[in-house]
Design a protein around this motif. Structure first.
Motif, PDB file in Angstrom:
ATOM      1  N   CYS A 219      -0.099 -12.492  -4.340  1.00  0.00           N
ATOM      2  CA  CYS A 219      -0.774 -12.805  -3.079  1.00  0.00           C
ATOM      3  C   CYS A 219      -0.692 -11.593  -2.157  1.00  0.00           C
ATOM      4  CB  CYS A 219      -0.156 -14.037  -2.435  1.00  0.00           C
ATOM      5  SG  CYS A 219       1.565 -13.819  -1.935  1.00  0.00           S
ATOM      6  N   ALA A 220      -1.275 -11.733  -0.956  1.00  0.00           N
ATOM      7  CA  ALA A 220      -1.293 -10.607  -0.013  1.00  0.00           C
ATOM      8  C   ALA A 220       0.103 -10.227   0.449  1.00  0.00           C
ATOM      9  CB  ALA A 220      -2.164 -10.963   1.185  1.00  0.00           C
ATOM     10  N   MET A 221       1.001 -11.196   0.527  1.00  0.00           N
ATOM     11  CA  MET A 221       2.354 -10.913   1.002  1.00  0.00           C
ATOM     12  C   MET A 221       3.188 -10.180  -0.051  1.00  0.00           C
ATOM     13  SD  MET A 221       5.168 -13.553   2.501  1.00  0.00           S
ATOM     14  CE  MET A 221       4.215 -13.904   3.967  1.00  0.00           C
ATOM     15  N   HIS A 222       2.989 -10.461  -1.321  1.00  0.00           N
ATOM     16  CA  HIS A 222       3.809  -9.889  -2.390  1.00  0.00           C
ATOM     17  C   HIS A 222       3.087  -8.810  -3.198  1.00  0.00           C
ATOM     18  CE1 HIS A 222       5.617 -14.001  -1.857  1.00  0.00           C
ATOM     19  NE2 HIS A 222       6.667 -13.215  -1.676  1.00  0.00           N
ATOM     20  N   ARG A 223       1.990  -8.267  -2.672  1.00  0.00           N
ATOM     21  CA  ARG A 223       1.208  -7.309  -3.465  1.00  0.00           C
ATOM     22  C   ARG A 223       1.881  -5.958  -3.626  1.00  0.00           C
ATOM     23  NH1 ARG A 223      -3.751  -5.677   0.536  1.00  0.00           N
ATOM     24  NH2 ARG A 223      -2.455  -5.111   2.325  1.00  0.00           N
ATOM     25  N   TYR A 224       2.742  -5.562  -2.719  1.00  0.00           N
ATOM     26  CA  TYR A 224       3.395  -4.263  -2.821  1.00  0.00           C
ATOM     27  C   TYR A 224       4.574  -4.326  -3.786  1.00  0.00           C
ATOM     28  CZ  TYR A 224       0.552  -3.329   1.243  1.00  0.00           C
ATOM     29  OH  TYR A 224      -0.508  -3.179   2.097  1.00  0.00           O
ATOM     30  N   SER A 225       4.857  -3.200  -4.445  1.00  0.00           N
ATOM     31  CA  SER A 225       5.875  -3.167  -5.494  1.00  0.00           C
ATOM     32  C   SER A 225       7.279  -3.468  -4.961  1.00  0.00           C
ATOM     33  CB  SER A 225       5.868  -1.822  -6.210  1.00  0.00           C
ATOM     34  OG  SER A 225       6.161  -0.789  -5.300  1.00  0.00           O
ATOM     35  N   ASP A 226       7.569  -3.117  -3.730  1.00  0.00           N
ATOM     36  CA  ASP A 226       8.903  -3.393  -3.194  1.00  0.00           C
ATOM     37  C   ASP A 226       9.069  -4.857  -2.785  1.00  0.00           C
ATOM     38  OD1 ASP A 226       7.085  -3.085  -1.137  1.00  0.00           O
ATOM     39  OD2 ASP A 226       8.587  -2.329   0.275  1.00  0.00           O
ATOM     40  N   LYS A 227       7.984  -5.604  -2.666  1.00  0.00           N
ATOM     41  CA  LYS A 227       8.058  -7.008  -2.264  1.00  0.00           C
ATOM     42  C   LYS A 227       8.215  -7.961  -3.454  1.00  0.00           C
ATOM     43  CE  LYS A 227       7.430  -6.351   2.113  1.00  0.00           C
ATOM     44  NZ  LYS A 227       8.446  -6.621   3.096  1.00  0.00           N
ATOM     45  N   HIS A 228       7.879  -7.507  -4.652  1.00  0.00           N
ATOM     46  CA  HIS A 228       8.013  -8.400  -5.807  1.00  0.00           C
ATOM     47  C   HIS A 228       8.903  -7.828  -6.913  1.00  0.00           C
ATOM     48  CE1 HIS A 228       4.389  -6.043  -7.129  1.00  0.00           C
ATOM     49  NE2 HIS A 228       4.965  -6.146  -8.314  1.00  0.00           N
ATOM     50  N   ASP A 229       9.713  -6.875  -6.606  1.00  0.00           N
ATOM     51  CA  ASP A 229      10.638  -6.278  -7.584  1.00  0.00           C
ATOM     52  C   ASP A 229       9.897  -5.858  -8.857  1.00  0.00           C
ATOM     53  OD1 ASP A 229      12.791  -6.659  -5.857  1.00  0.00           O
ATOM     54  OD2 ASP A 229      13.123  -8.709  -6.605  1.00  0.00           O
ATOM     55  N   CYS A 230       8.982  -4.955  -8.674  1.00  0.00           N
ATOM     56  CA  CYS A 230       8.123  -4.517  -9.782  1.00  0.00           C
ATOM     57  C   CYS A 230       8.925  -3.703 -10.802  1.00  0.00           C
ATOM     58  CB  CYS A 230       6.980  -3.668  -9.226  1.00  0.00           C
ATOM     59  SG  CYS A 230       5.750  -3.235 -10.454  1.00  0.00           S
ATOM     60  N   PRO A 231       8.833  -4.060 -12.103  1.00  0.00           N
ATOM     61  CA  PRO A 231       9.552  -3.298 -13.129  1.00  0.00           C
ATOM     62  C   PRO A 231       8.820  -2.023 -13.553  1.00  0.00           C
ATOM     63  CG  PRO A 231       8.441  -5.164 -14.127  1.00  0.00           C
ATOM     64  CD  PRO A 231       8.222  -5.280 -12.652  1.00  0.00           C
ATOM     65  N   PHE A 232       7.609  -1.801 -13.048  1.00  0.00           N
ATOM     66  CA  PHE A 232       6.827  -0.628 -13.423  1.00  0.00           C
ATOM     67  C   PHE A 232       7.448   0.626 -12.816  1.00  0.00           C
ATOM     68  CE2 PHE A 232       3.177   2.246 -13.147  1.00  0.00           C
ATOM     69  CZ  PHE A 232       2.693   2.150 -14.441  1.00  0.00           C
ATOM     70  N   ASP A 233       7.597   1.676 -13.613  1.00  0.00           N
ATOM     71  CA  ASP A 233       8.240   2.908 -13.175  1.00  0.00           C
ATOM     72  C   ASP A 233       7.164   3.887 -12.677  1.00  0.00           C
ATOM     73  OD1 ASP A 233      10.041   4.871 -12.638  1.00  0.00           O
ATOM     74  OD2 ASP A 233      10.515   5.326 -14.739  1.00  0.00           O
ATOM     75  N   TYR A 234       6.909   3.830 -11.375  1.00  0.00           N
ATOM     76  CA  TYR A 234       5.895   4.698 -10.780  1.00  0.00           C
ATOM     77  C   TYR A 234       6.315   6.166 -10.820  1.00  0.00           C
ATOM     78  CZ  TYR A 234       3.472   0.602  -8.939  1.00  0.00           C
ATOM     79  OH  TYR A 234       2.775  -0.556  -8.839  1.00  0.00           O
ATOM     80  N   ARG A 235       7.590   6.441 -10.711  1.00  0.00           N
ATOM     81  CA  ARG A 235       8.080   7.810 -10.677  1.00  0.00           C
ATOM     82  C   ARG A 235       7.834   8.515 -12.008  1.00  0.00           C
ATOM     83  NH1 ARG A 235      14.256   9.868  -9.601  1.00  0.00           N
ATOM     84  NH2 ARG A 235      13.739  12.067  -9.506  1.00  0.00           N
ATOM     85  N   ALA A 236       8.133   7.854 -13.109  1.00  0.00           N
ATOM     86  CA  ALA A 236       7.929   8.456 -14.428  1.00  0.00           C
ATOM     87  C   ALA A 236       6.441   8.704 -14.690  1.00  0.00           C
ATOM     88  CB  ALA A 236       8.513   7.563 -15.509  1.00  0.00           C
ATOM     89  N   VAL A 237       5.601   7.768 -14.278  1.00  0.00           N
ATOM     90  CA  VAL A 237       4.158   7.935 -14.463  1.00  0.00           C
ATOM     91  C   VAL A 237       3.658   9.117 -13.635  1.00  0.00           C
ATOM     92  CG1 VAL A 237       1.905   6.838 -14.068  1.00  0.00           C
ATOM     93  CG2 VAL A 237       3.778   5.518 -15.038  1.00  0.00           C
ATOM     94  N   GLY A 238       4.156   9.254 -12.412  1.00  0.00           N
ATOM     95  CA  GLY A 238       3.771  10.379 -11.566  1.00  0.00           C
ATOM     96  C   GLY A 238       4.205  11.707 -12.141  1.00  0.00           C
ATOM     97  N   GLN A 239       5.434  11.767 -12.685  1.00  0.00           N
ATOM     98  CA  GLN A 239       5.925  12.998 -13.283  1.00  0.00           C
ATOM     99  C   GLN A 239       5.100  13.381 -14.511  1.00  0.00           C
ATOM    100  OE1 GLN A 239      10.066  12.153 -14.001  1.00  0.00           O
ATOM    101  NE2 GLN A 239      10.698  12.799 -11.931  1.00  0.00           N
ATOM    102  N   ASP A 240       4.753  12.386 -15.316  1.00  0.00           N
ATOM    103  CA  ASP A 240       3.926  12.662 -16.503  1.00  0.00           C
ATOM    104  C   ASP A 240       2.549  13.188 -16.092  1.00  0.00           C
ATOM    105  OD1 ASP A 240       5.972  11.860 -18.152  1.00  0.00           O
ATOM    106  OD2 ASP A 240       5.179   9.821 -18.436  1.00  0.00           O
TER     107      ASP A 240
END
Length: 172
Positions: free
Chosen positions: A134-155
């Protein structure tokens, strides 16, 4: 004689229904047919003339370019006219995994937020982790997202900026 109005046109005594019983009104100028039935009748007559001329040219064995064009036009009309849309059903010869996947897609209900289970419908936000929020939980810090954005950015940076080194010594 029938009365004439100012324009000189004759007024019909009463409206006539189409002779094809389609429910619309016909006119004497269109052979007591409505405009749609009249156009359909003209189209059928034209197609009959075309098929007759093409059959004659085929029977007579003449290979004129006009006859070939007529045959091509008829072939395309037949192909366009006979196309039907049929629902695709799972064949029994297919492997069971693909038929199970079709059943799973058919059984999914309304989309809900993965965190609070609120119905989101078309306004849901899909995350890179594969869930809808939903709109409240759409951000990664609001729903404890397991996706590793840092590794994808480094790649992405490593692929965009390859390491280029010049040789230290010239080879002889």
């Amino acid at each position: 004689m029938e009365p004439l109005d100012e324009t000189g046109c004759q007024t019909p005594e009463k409206p006539m229904l189409c002779i094809n019983n389609c429910g619309f009104f016909g006119r004497a100028t269109t052979m007591n047919m409505c405009s749609k039935c009249y156009k359909d009748m003209l189209l059928k007559q034209e197609q009959a003339k075309i098929t007759a001329s093409s059959v004659e040219s085929i029977v007579n064995g003449s290979s004129s370019s006009n006859g070939e064009e007529v045959v091509k036009r008829i072939a395309t009309e037949v192909q366009v006219g006979t196309m039907e849309v049929k629902p695709v059903a799972a064949q029994p010869s297919e492997d069971s995994s693909s038929s199970e996947a079709l059943e799973v897609k058919a059984k999914t209900g309304p989309s809900r937020c993965a965190t609070c289970r609120k119905r989101v419908g078309l306004t849901g936000f899909s995350c890179k982790c594969g869930n809808v929020f939903c709109a409240m939980h759409r951000y990664s810090d609001k729903h404890d997202c397991p996706f590793d954005y840092r590794a994808v950015g480094q790649d992405a940076i490593a692929k965009a900026n390859p390491v280029i080194k010049a040789e230290k010594l010239d080879k002889i």
